[in-house]
Design a protein around this motif. Structure first.
Motif, short mmCIF file in Angstrom:
data_model
loop_
_atom_site.label_atom_id
_atom_site.label_comp_id
_atom_site.label_asym_id
_atom_site.label_seq_id
_atom_site.Cartn_x
_atom_site.Cartn_y
_atom_site.Cartn_z
N ALA B 120 12.12 5.40 -26.20
CA ALA B 120 11.18 5.54 -25.09
C ALA B 120 11.80 6.37 -23.98
CB ALA B 120 10.80 4.16 -24.56
N LEU B 121 11.03 7.30 -23.45
CA LEU B 121 11.51 8.13 -22.35
C LEU B 121 10.65 7.84 -21.13
CD1 LEU B 121 11.97 11.24 -24.52
CD2 LEU B 121 13.72 10.51 -22.93
N PRO B 122 11.19 8.07 -19.95
CA PRO B 122 10.39 7.77 -18.76
C PRO B 122 9.11 8.60 -18.71
CG PRO B 122 12.38 9.00 -18.19
CD PRO B 122 12.51 8.59 -19.62
N LEU B 123 8.07 7.98 -18.22
CA LEU B 123 6.77 8.66 -18.15
C LEU B 123 6.72 9.61 -16.96
CD1 LEU B 123 4.32 5.72 -18.79
CD2 LEU B 123 4.91 7.57 -20.34
N LYS B 124 6.12 10.74 -17.22
CA LYS B 124 5.90 11.69 -16.13
C LYS B 124 4.44 12.09 -16.22
CE LYS B 124 7.47 15.94 -15.86
NZ LYS B 124 8.41 16.95 -16.32
N ARG B 125 3.67 11.66 -15.27
CA ARG B 125 2.24 11.78 -15.47
C ARG B 125 1.50 12.69 -14.50
NH1 ARG B 125 1.24 5.59 -17.42
NH2 ARG B 125 2.03 5.95 -19.50
N GLU B 126 2.24 13.47 -13.72
CA GLU B 126 1.55 14.43 -12.87
C GLU B 126 2.25 15.77 -13.04
OE1 GLU B 126 -0.47 13.30 -9.57
OE2 GLU B 126 -1.03 11.61 -10.83
N VAL B 197 -2.68 13.30 -23.91
CA VAL B 197 -1.98 14.07 -22.87
C VAL B 197 -0.71 13.30 -22.50
CG1 VAL B 197 -2.11 15.01 -20.55
CG2 VAL B 197 -4.12 15.05 -22.00
N GLU B 198 0.41 13.97 -22.61
CA GLU B 198 1.68 13.33 -22.28
C GLU B 198 2.72 14.40 -21.97
OE1 GLU B 198 3.78 11.32 -21.42
OE2 GLU B 198 3.02 9.31 -21.78
N SER B 199 3.89 13.95 -21.51
CA SER B 199 5.00 14.89 -21.30
C SER B 199 5.47 15.39 -22.66
CB SER B 199 6.14 14.18 -20.59
OG SER B 199 6.68 13.20 -21.43
N GLU B 200 6.02 16.58 -22.67
CA GLU B 200 6.44 17.18 -23.93
C GLU B 200 7.49 16.33 -24.66
OE1 GLU B 200 7.42 21.31 -23.68
OE2 GLU B 200 7.69 21.46 -25.86
N GLU B 201 8.43 15.75 -23.90
CA GLU B 201 9.49 14.96 -24.53
C GLU B 201 8.90 13.76 -25.26
OE1 GLU B 201 10.12 14.84 -20.46
OE2 GLU B 201 9.50 16.75 -21.31
N LYS B 202 7.96 13.07 -24.61
CA LYS B 202 7.40 11.88 -25.25
C LYS B 202 6.61 12.25 -26.50
CE LYS B 202 6.75 8.06 -23.70
NZ LYS B 202 6.32 6.80 -23.10
N LEU B 203 5.91 13.37 -26.42
CA LEU B 203 5.15 13.79 -27.59
C LEU B 203 6.09 14.16 -28.73
CD1 LEU B 203 2.23 15.86 -26.04
CD2 LEU B 203 2.08 13.65 -27.15
N ARG B 204 7.15 14.90 -28.40
CA ARG B 204 8.08 15.31 -29.46
C ARG B 204 8.79 14.11 -30.06
NH1 ARG B 204 7.94 20.61 -30.36
NH2 ARG B 204 7.22 21.90 -28.62
N ALA B 205 9.05 13.11 -29.23
CA ALA B 205 9.69 11.89 -29.76
C ALA B 205 8.76 11.17 -30.73
CB ALA B 205 10.07 10.97 -28.60
N PHE B 206 7.47 11.41 -30.58
CA PHE B 206 6.49 10.74 -31.45
C PHE B 206 6.28 11.48 -32.78
CE2 PHE B 206 2.06 9.72 -32.67
CZ PHE B 206 2.19 8.34 -32.77
N PHE B 207 6.72 12.75 -32.83
CA PHE B 207 6.48 13.55 -34.04
C PHE B 207 6.96 12.91 -35.35
CE2 PHE B 207 6.19 17.90 -31.71
CZ PHE B 207 4.95 17.51 -31.22
N ASP B 225 -2.24 21.06 -17.05
CA ASP B 225 -1.79 20.54 -15.76
C ASP B 225 -2.49 19.21 -15.57
OD1 ASP B 225 -0.23 22.75 -14.94
OD2 ASP B 225 -2.06 23.86 -14.48
N VAL B 226 -1.71 18.18 -15.31
CA VAL B 226 -2.34 16.88 -15.05
C VAL B 226 -2.72 16.85 -13.57
CG1 VAL B 226 -2.02 14.38 -15.06
CG2 VAL B 226 -1.01 15.77 -16.86
N ILE B 227 -3.98 16.62 -13.31
CA ILE B 227 -4.48 16.61 -11.93
C ILE B 227 -4.52 15.19 -11.40
CG2 ILE B 227 -6.44 17.27 -10.46
CD1 ILE B 227 -5.04 19.64 -11.86
N LYS B 228 -4.88 14.30 -12.26
CA LYS B 228 -5.05 12.92 -11.84
C LYS B 228 -4.81 12.02 -13.04
CE LYS B 228 -8.62 10.26 -9.48
NZ LYS B 228 -8.40 10.03 -8.07
N TYR B 229 -4.05 10.97 -12.84
CA TYR B 229 -3.89 9.96 -13.89
C TYR B 229 -3.76 8.64 -13.18
CZ TYR B 229 -2.02 7.32 -17.81
OH TYR B 229 -1.82 6.37 -18.78
#
Lengths: 115, 244
Positions: B120-126, B197-207, B225-229
């Motif tokens: 698990a990597l820290p979430l980055k949502r904006e 929609v997620e950060s690239e690292e989290k998506l790649r970790a899921f591959f 670009d995440v505008i709002k989450y």
């Protein structure tokens, strides 16, 4: 067919009732994509929307009339997508066509796994 | 992969009828542990027991047969155990969780290749993020359940920010076969797309998980670009109020 790395995604937005030579436009587009040997195409039906004509499209309940918004999404290498554009120019009388960059992570199928 | 040596043994006691987000609790915990890559889990149903509320649940008296005790047990490394415990704590509700030190004398072995573990990597949502689209068929299965459903569960278990499943009405893909709705909407072989929609690292970790689950289909990434989450915790209550 192989598809990897940088590719383009083309999306076409129009109405479900739009026709091309006597058949639904979305079906005609999918058939055109297949004829041009594009990697794949998927049609999605929206539940509400509006477009260039600013006419709200909304599927009518309790009736067989639809005209819901429809989107076709096609992903392939840029050259293949460019080949499709002149055909779409002719076919799509009213709608929106947009292209964006995508990175292909996986494109697989199992030969003969499905009849 | 479990190694011989010190490890933790975790036992979770819940009721068979307990629910978690609309599904049975023990099944939800089992799914969670499975998708988080726990080495192995066993669920045992008791034939009688009682818990904190001192209600006796037993198969002997018919009217008390409901809510029999269920024990979910797994053995993992101390690090992995620490990683899943907070979520288990939240899921278990009124149930009991016990952790004991144990010693693995001989780890079990896998016959085929096993799923790589995902960290698990820290979430980055904006700001800058990636949009992943997965194109599959509605009929595609994974371990006897619909693949799109299994993917959503796997994404949730790996703490990805969110996923949406779209159903197409027509399409074709790698296998050149046209998928479409049949007459009277009885056909269930429509194209399906999941968007995440997620950060690239989290998506790649899921591959690696994705690689194992998606046997045919297309997966693409694009920049967004995440505008709002945001998440409104009062939403659930408001929805309840809105109901007639």
């Amino acid at each position: 067919m192989k598809l990897e790395g940088r590719a383009k995604m083309l999306r076409i937005h129009f109405g479900e009732d739009d026709q091309w030579q006597g058949q639904p436009l979305y079906r005609a587009i999918v058939e055109k994509c297949r004829a041009l040997d594009l990697a794949g195409a998927t049609v999605f039906r929206g539940i509400e929307g509006y477009g260039a004509s600013t006419l709200i499209r909304r599927p009518h309940h309790l009736s067989f009339s639809h005209d819901a918004p429809v989107m076709v999404s096609v992903i392939d290498a840029e050259e293949k997508i460019q080949k499709l554009i002149p055909c779409l120019d002719e076919m799509v009388a009213e709608g929106l066509i947009a292209i964006s960059d995508v990175e292909v992570i996986k494109y697989v199928h199992q030969d003969g796994a499905r009849s | 992969m479990l190694q011989a040596g010190p490890a933790k043994k975790v036992s979770i006691y819940v009721g068979e009828d307990h629910q978690y987000h609309g599904q049975s609790l023990y099944a939800a915990i089992l799914d969670f542990l499975f998708y988080r890559g726990i080495a192995g889990v066993t669920v045992v149903r008791g034939i009688a027991g009682f818990g904190a509320d001192h209600h006796l649940h037993t198969t002997r008296i018919e009217r008390l047969t409901e809510n029999l005790p269920v024990k979910i047990e797994f053995i993992e490394s101390p690090e992995k155990t620490a990683e899943v415990l907070p979520k288990l704590h939240e899921m278990a509700g009124t149930g009991l969780i016990e952790v004991q030190d144990t010693l693995i004398v001989k780890p079990s072995e896998v016959s085929a290749k096993h799923a790589p573990q995902v960290s698990a990597l820290p979430l980055k949502r904006e700001g800058k993020a990636k949009l992943m689209r997965i194109f599959i068929g509605e009929n595609d299965k994974w371990h006897d359940k619909p693949l799109y459903k299994a993917l959503v569960e796997a994404l949730r278990a790996n703490d990805l920010a969110g996923a949406t499943v779209y159903q197409g009405i027509l399409g074709y893909g790698a296998n050149r076969r046209i998928h479409r709705e049949g007459a009277l909407h009885l056909s269930h072989d429509r194209p399906v797309m999941l968007s995440v929609v997620e950060s690239e690292e989290k998506l790649r970790a899921f591959f690696p998980v994705l690689d194992q689950m998606v046997q045919q289909g297309l997966v693409v990434l694009s920049d967004v670009d995440v505008i709002k989450y945001t998440h409104d915790s009062r939403e659930g209550e408001r929805r309840k109020e809105a109901r007639p």
